[in-house]
Scaffold this active site. Sequence first.
Site, short mmCIF file in Angstrom:
data_model
loop_
_atom_site.label_atom_id
_atom_site.label_comp_id
_atom_site.label_asym_id
_atom_site.label_seq_id
_atom_site.Cartn_x
_atom_site.Cartn_y
_atom_site.Cartn_z
N ARG A 46 0.85 -1.20 0.00
CA ARG A 46 0.00 0.00 0.00
C ARG A 46 0.88 1.24 0.00
NH1 ARG A 46 -1.59 1.73 4.63
NH2 ARG A 46 -2.35 -0.27 5.40
N TYR A 98 -16.09 16.98 -15.51
CA TYR A 98 -16.47 15.57 -15.60
C TYR A 98 -17.61 15.30 -14.61
CZ TYR A 98 -16.09 10.51 -15.26
OH TYR A 98 -16.37 9.18 -15.25
N ASP A 170 -7.18 19.06 -14.20
CA ASP A 170 -7.43 17.71 -14.71
C ASP A 170 -6.95 17.70 -16.16
OD1 ASP A 170 -8.59 15.44 -15.88
OD2 ASP A 170 -10.31 15.48 -14.53
N LYS A 195 -7.99 6.77 -19.61
CA LYS A 195 -8.26 7.34 -20.92
C LYS A 195 -6.99 7.29 -21.79
CE LYS A 195 -12.07 8.04 -18.73
NZ LYS A 195 -12.49 9.29 -18.13
#
Length: 377
Positions: A46, A98, A170, A195
Site C-alpha cells: 500500500r 467531468y 485535470d 483514458k
Amino acid sequence: MLLESQIVHSGVCTDSATGAISTPIYQTATFRHPSLGQSTGYDYSRTKNPTRQAVEQAIAALERGVAGFAFATGMATISTVLMLFQPGDHFVVSEDCYGGTYRVLDKIFSRMGFQVSYVDSSDTDALAAAVRPNTKALFVETPTNPLMKVVDLRNLVGLARMNKLLTIVDNTFLTPYLQRPLELGVDIVLHSGSKYLSGHNDVVCGLVVAREQELADKIAFLQNALGSILGPQDSWLLLRGMKTLALRMDKHNANAQRVAEWLVEHPKVEHVFYPGLAEHPGHTIQTGQSDGHGGMISFQVKRAEIAPRVLERVTMLRFAESLGGVESLITFPAVQTHADIPADIRERIGINDRLLRLSVGVEHPDDIIEDLSQALE
Ligand SMILES: *Cc1c(COP(=O)(O)O)cnc(C)c1O
C-alpha cells in the site's frame, strides 16, 4: 532527451537485479526486511510497490513535477486530492467538469462542509468573481468535458497567486505529451489514466503529480493513509500503454482535426466544439499553451431525433462511455457521463439532447468519416 523519447523509455529497465527491459509485475503484498531496523526501501505494497513506483516516476517526469502517485481510478485520485482540504473550504470549479467530479463534490464532499462555485472557467473574470475569503483552490479541466472550453492556464495561475490559492488541473484530455500545466505554474495536475495515458480501454486508473515537494509529501501521506492505490497488474498495463502515448496522440490529433473539419460542413450538424478549429473561441489560447488539440470532439446536431439515431446506426464507432482509447467511441453526455449534473445547469451550459461527444480513435480517418456519414444519413 526529448519528450517523445522519454515517453518510450519511461518505466524501462527499473529492475537492476535482472536487467529486465519491461518493469516486472511485483505481485507481492509485503517485503522481507534484511534485519531489525532495516528495509529494502519497500515494506508493504500500500505504501510502496516497485511496479507502481515505476509508473509514478514516469508520470512525474512527463508532467515535470517532483513526484507522482497512482490510484485505483481517476475518481480515487480526485477524492484523495480533495482530502488535502478542510470543512469550510471553498473551491471554484469548471461548470462543465467531468460528471463524476461534480457528483463527488455535490453528494459527498458537500456533506463534509466543502463549498463549491461552478463557473465558466474559460472566462477569467468569472473565475476571479467567484473567489471568496475562504476559497482555497481553483480546480479546472482544459479543454472542458464535454463542451471543449479552453481555460487560460497562465491567467489561472496569475489569479491563484494573487489570492494565495492552489491550482488543480485535470489534464486527462490532452496528457503531458500535449500540455504540461506544471510548467505554467499550476500546483497539481491529475488524470484519469483510464483514458489516453493507458490508451486501450482495458484498465481504469488515476494519477496525480505535484509541482513542489511539500504538496507531494502531503499527497504521499494521503495515498498511504486512505489506501486507494493502483495494484501492480494495472500499474503494469498503464506503463505498457504509456510507452506509445506520443504515437497515439499524434494520430488522435490528426484524425480529430479531419473529422472536425468534415463535421463542420455537414448539413445535419449545427455546431462543432473542437479547439483545433480556427473559429473555436479558445483556439488561440490553447495553441499558446499546448502542443496539439487532442482527440475529443463534441458536436450538436440540428434536431433532437438525430442524436439517438446516430448512436443506433454507427457500426465501427462504438456507442460507449469513456474516451481516449485506440477505438473511436461516441457518447451522449446528457444521459451518460453528465447525468448527475442537474438538468437546469446542463441545459444552460449546453449539455442537451442534441449534443454528442466523439472520442476519435486511431483508425483510418476515412473509415471514421464514412461511418459517421452513413449514421447521419
Ligand atoms: C473519466 C474521467 C475522470 C474519472 O476517471 P475514472 O478513471 O473513470 O475514475 C475524471 N476526469 C475526466 C476528465 C475524465 O474523463
